[in-house]
Design a protein around this motif. Structure first.
Motif, PDB file in Angstrom:
ATOM      1  N   GLU A  68       0.828  -1.219   0.000  1.00 12.81           N
ATOM      2  CA  GLU A  68       0.000   0.000   0.000  1.00 12.81           C
ATOM      3  C   GLU A  68       0.855   1.258   0.000  1.00 12.81           C
ATOM      4  O   GLU A  68       0.522   2.252  -0.646  1.00 12.81           O
ATOM      5  N   SER A 111      -5.877  -8.773  -2.503  1.00 12.02           N
ATOM      6  CA  SER A 111      -6.492  -7.747  -3.345  1.00 12.02           C
ATOM      7  C   SER A 111      -5.523  -6.607  -3.618  1.00 12.02           C
ATOM      8  O   SER A 111      -5.377  -6.142  -4.761  1.00 12.02           O
ATOM      9  N   ILE A 112      -4.823  -6.154  -2.585  1.00 12.67           N
ATOM     10  CA  ILE A 112      -3.870  -5.051  -2.739  1.00 12.67           C
ATOM     11  C   ILE A 112      -2.720  -5.458  -3.652  1.00 12.67           C
ATOM     12  O   ILE A 112      -2.350  -4.726  -4.582  1.00 12.67           O
ATOM     13  N   GLU A 114      -2.493  -7.878  -5.910  1.00 14.34           N
ATOM     14  CA  GLU A 114      -2.883  -8.144  -7.296  1.00 14.34           C
ATOM     15  C   GLU A 114      -3.223  -6.851  -8.035  1.00 14.34           C
ATOM     16  O   GLU A 114      -2.891  -6.700  -9.221  1.00 14.34           O
ATOM     17  N   GLU A 115      -3.859  -5.919  -7.354  1.00 19.69           N
ATOM     18  CA  GLU A 115      -4.212  -4.663  -8.009  1.00 19.69           C
ATOM     19  C   GLU A 115      -2.974  -3.851  -8.353  1.00 19.69           C
ATOM     20  O   GLU A 115      -2.858  -3.305  -9.450  1.00 19.69           O
ATOM     21  N   ILE A 116      -2.025  -3.789  -7.437  1.00 24.32           N
ATOM     22  CA  ILE A 116      -0.811  -3.007  -7.678  1.00 24.32           C
ATOM     23  C   ILE A 116       0.130  -3.739  -8.621  1.00 24.32           C
ATOM     24  O   ILE A 116       0.685  -3.142  -9.551  1.00 24.32           O
ATOM     25  N   GLY A 118      -0.497  -6.253 -10.724  1.00 22.69           N
ATOM     26  CA  GLY A 118      -1.044  -6.651 -12.015  1.00 22.69           C
ATOM     27  C   GLY A 118      -0.833  -8.119 -12.341  1.00 22.69           C
ATOM     28  O   GLY A 118      -0.856  -8.503 -13.507  1.00 22.69           O
TER      29      GLY A 118
END
Length: 287
Positions: A68, A111-112, A114-116, A118
């Protein structure tokens, strides 16, 4: 695999900052983490540079808390071809969480990351190897949240962790479709001796670790797992006087020697990502 074929071992980094370690849990309040200057990004970059120099890929078990706050670091890890895996969100021992709290921690971290990053996150390592006989439900929660392998058990006796009666090689816990890949030990003198990096790697001569890996390759013909942390490459990190003397010693011993030892390690053995080294056992468990 023939006797002359080099064995590819798994190189892993647990991405956390120095003030998040379990040894300092009683000396640094979790509520103060955001007030402390972070050193994790610069230290992880030192490791990334060494890996690039040796054309080596690794697995980075990363805290969601760190991701994060350092999204550019996460993107550098994945852009360099390394595996991005989960170390949970807030570095809480799984033995201190309920199944729902553990599920929430896993889901938030995954979630964090995978989102960051990619990329899909398949692997997980519990803080301080805190999965084992006391909380076997944890593997089911890992499988339910989309993880396909765990590397969270250390089959040794230790004051902070350990499951000495656990299998030494990869195994599928009960009937869940997930494989546990324990940290490396070698059997000598009727005991499981740690041979996976961490504090032992800094405390003992490098030759002792090299002997252990070669012994494993020669006797068992299977890969080793090595793990370290970014803070282990940072002798300039602040001291924590409130921590016990034994914790401070264990945390800081031989930090200055780590860059050279990592170079020796990368030169002496073949290394790769966890998901590639153990691809066959991960696939069999999923099937």
């Amino acid at each position: 695999m023939t006797a002359s074929t080099p064995i590819a071992n798994a190189l892993t980094i647990d991405v956390e900052d120095y003030f998040q370690v379990q040894a300092y849990a009683g000396a640094i309040d979790r509520a103060d983490w955001d007030k402390i200057p972070r050193r994790v990004e610069a230290n992880t970059d030192l490791i990334l540079t060494a890996l690039a120099r040796h054309a080596t890929r690794a697995t980075f078990f990363t805290l969601g808390w760190v991701a994060e706050r350092h999204p550019a670091l996460i993107r550098r890890i994945t852009a360099a071809g390394h595996e991005l895996a989960s170390h949970g969100y807030g570095h809480q021992l799984v033995t201190e969480l309920t199944p729902q709290q553990f599920r929430d921690d896993l889901t938030r971290a995954k979630s964090i990351l995978e989102e960051i990053g990619g990329v899909a996150v398949a692997g997980y390592r519990a803080p301080t190897f805190s999965i084992g006989p006391r909380n076997p439900w944890a593997w089911d929660v890992l499988a339910e949240t989309g993880h396909t392998y765990s590397s969270s058990v250390f089959p040794v006796r230790h004051d902070l962790y350990g499951a000495p009666s656990a299998p030494r090689g990869p195994y599928r816990p009960a009937s869940c479709k997930l494989v546990e890949i324990p940290m490396t030990t070698v059997q000598m003198f009727g005991r499981n001796l740690p041979c996976a990096g961490g504090g032992y790697f800094r405390l003992l001569p490098y030759a002792a670790y090299r002997f252990g890996v070669r012994h494993l390759h020669r006797r068992e013909r299977r890969p080793a797992i090595f793990y370290s942390h970014p803070w282990e490459f940072d002798p300039a990190q602040p001291s924590v006087p409130a921590a016990k003397w034994s914790s401070r010693f264990r945390h800081r011993v031989n930090l200055a020697r780590m860059p050279a030892r990592l170079d020796d390690l990368l030169a002496d053995f073949t290394w790769d990502r966890m998901d590639r080294v153990f691809a066959d056992v991960i696939a069999r468990a999923a099937a």
